[in-house]
Write a protein that holds these residues in place. Structure first.
Motif, PDB file in Angstrom:
ATOM      1  N   VAL A 110       5.632  74.062  27.129  1.00 61.76           N
ATOM      2  CA  VAL A 110       5.991  73.244  25.970  1.00 61.76           C
ATOM      3  C   VAL A 110       5.265  71.911  26.081  1.00 61.76           C
ATOM      4  N   GLU A 112       4.333  68.213  23.476  1.00 56.78           N
ATOM      5  CA  GLU A 112       4.738  67.552  22.241  1.00 56.78           C
ATOM      6  C   GLU A 112       3.747  66.458  21.881  1.00 56.78           C
ATOM      7  N   PHE A 120       4.985  74.953  21.125  1.00 56.23           N
ATOM      8  CA  PHE A 120       5.177  76.029  22.093  1.00 56.23           C
ATOM      9  C   PHE A 120       3.841  76.746  22.285  1.00 56.23           C
ATOM     10  N   LYS A 173       4.047  75.520  16.180  1.00 52.48           N
ATOM     11  CA  LYS A 173       4.902  74.358  15.941  1.00 52.48           C
ATOM     12  C   LYS A 173       6.350  74.809  16.128  1.00 52.48           C
ATOM     13  N   ALA A 174       7.073  74.158  17.002  1.00 50.23           N
ATOM     14  CA  ALA A 174       8.442  74.570  17.300  1.00 50.23           C
ATOM     15  C   ALA A 174       9.344  74.534  16.074  1.00 50.23           C
ATOM     16  N   GLU A 175       9.061  73.646  15.138  1.00 46.85           N
ATOM     17  CA  GLU A 175       9.913  73.519  13.955  1.00 46.85           C
ATOM     18  C   GLU A 175       9.893  74.763  13.080  1.00 46.85           C
ATOM     19  N   VAL A 177      10.072  77.849  14.295  1.00 44.85           N
ATOM     20  CA  VAL A 177      10.669  78.946  15.055  1.00 44.85           C
ATOM     21  C   VAL A 177      12.185  78.945  14.895  1.00 44.85           C
ATOM     22  N   THR A 180      15.736  79.002  19.843  1.00 47.28           N
ATOM     23  CA  THR A 180      15.625  77.835  20.711  1.00 47.28           C
ATOM     24  C   THR A 180      14.424  78.001  21.637  1.00 47.28           C
ATOM     25  N   GLU A 181      14.071  76.935  22.320  1.00 50.88           N
ATOM     26  CA  GLU A 181      12.992  76.996  23.307  1.00 50.88           C
ATOM     27  C   GLU A 181      13.261  78.079  24.342  1.00 50.88           C
ATOM     28  N   PHE A 184      12.658  81.513  22.861  1.00 53.92           N
ATOM     29  CA  PHE A 184      11.241  81.746  22.585  1.00 53.92           C
ATOM     30  C   PHE A 184      10.497  82.184  23.840  1.00 53.92           C
TER      31      PHE A 184
END
Length: 199
Positions: A110, A112, A120, A173-175, A177, A180-181, A184
């Motif tokens: 991960v 950012e 991710f 992009k995590a947004e 998905v 949750t992390e 994933f």
């Protein structure tokens, strides 16, 4: 234009590539590798101009392997043995350095951006080199050394139906998905499996 930079990296995991054929790609269960302090990736690329009739007529592009450098905390011996294809005896806790078994791994992590957006990443196939390590006598300072891992990432043999091509990595992009992390990274995400996770 919005300006952002990358800031932060965490949650380094790996999963063994158990099968990589044109028609099938499978992975083992992901496991934690180590704490990660820094991660960098360089990709071999090239552009070669070809001349015809005394003019530059076409440019041939090429993309080679990725070299991923990971500055990590000291690896547990069983994890080190697994990643580098060496022998680990669970009964005695002994790592035997020597002849290696050739294994490929996917790695996930991960990162950012400075605007807070989370990314991710799954790199789908590559090999770890045996890492260097430094050991020195203790003194009154706080100096300590982790390990630097080198991962050479290559394309899968598997051709994905969604793209019609092989692949080296999935960057998301995590947004976008649903999961949750933690969810994933329970399994390796590919250009095909990821479609089932998006909003």
């Amino acid at each position: 234009m919005k300006y952002t930079e990358y800031r932060g990296v965490k949650s380094l995991v790996a999963a063994e590539v158990t099968k990589d054929e044109a028609g099938e790609l499978t992975f083992g269960t992901p496991f934690q590798v180590a704490g990660v302090a820094e991660l960098s990736k360089d990709t071999e690329t090239g552009s070669d101009t070809h001349y015809y009739d005394n003019i530059p007529a076409i440019v041939i592009d090429s993309t080679g392997a990725d070299t991923v450098k990971i500055n990590a905390s000291a690896l547990d011996l069983d994890v080190l043995a697994k990643l580098t294809g060496q022998y680990y005896d669970e009964t005695t806790g002994m790592l035997v350095e020597g002849e290696r078994e050739s294994k490929y791994y996917a790695i996930g992590y991960v990162t950012e951006k400075t605007d807070g957006s989370v990314i991710f990443v799954w790199r789908l196939k590559g090999k770890f080199a045996v890492p260097s390590s430094t050991h020195k006598t203790k003194d009154s300072g706080t100096d300590a050394s982790g390990q630097e891992l080198t991962y050479t990432g290559i394309n899968t043999t598997h051709v994905f139906e969604k793209t019609g091509k092989t692949a080296k990595a999935v960057v998301v992009k995590a947004e976008t998905v649903k999961q949750t992390e933690a969810k994933f990274f329970e399994t390796v995400q590919t250009p095909v499996s990821y479609t089932h996770l998006t909003l």
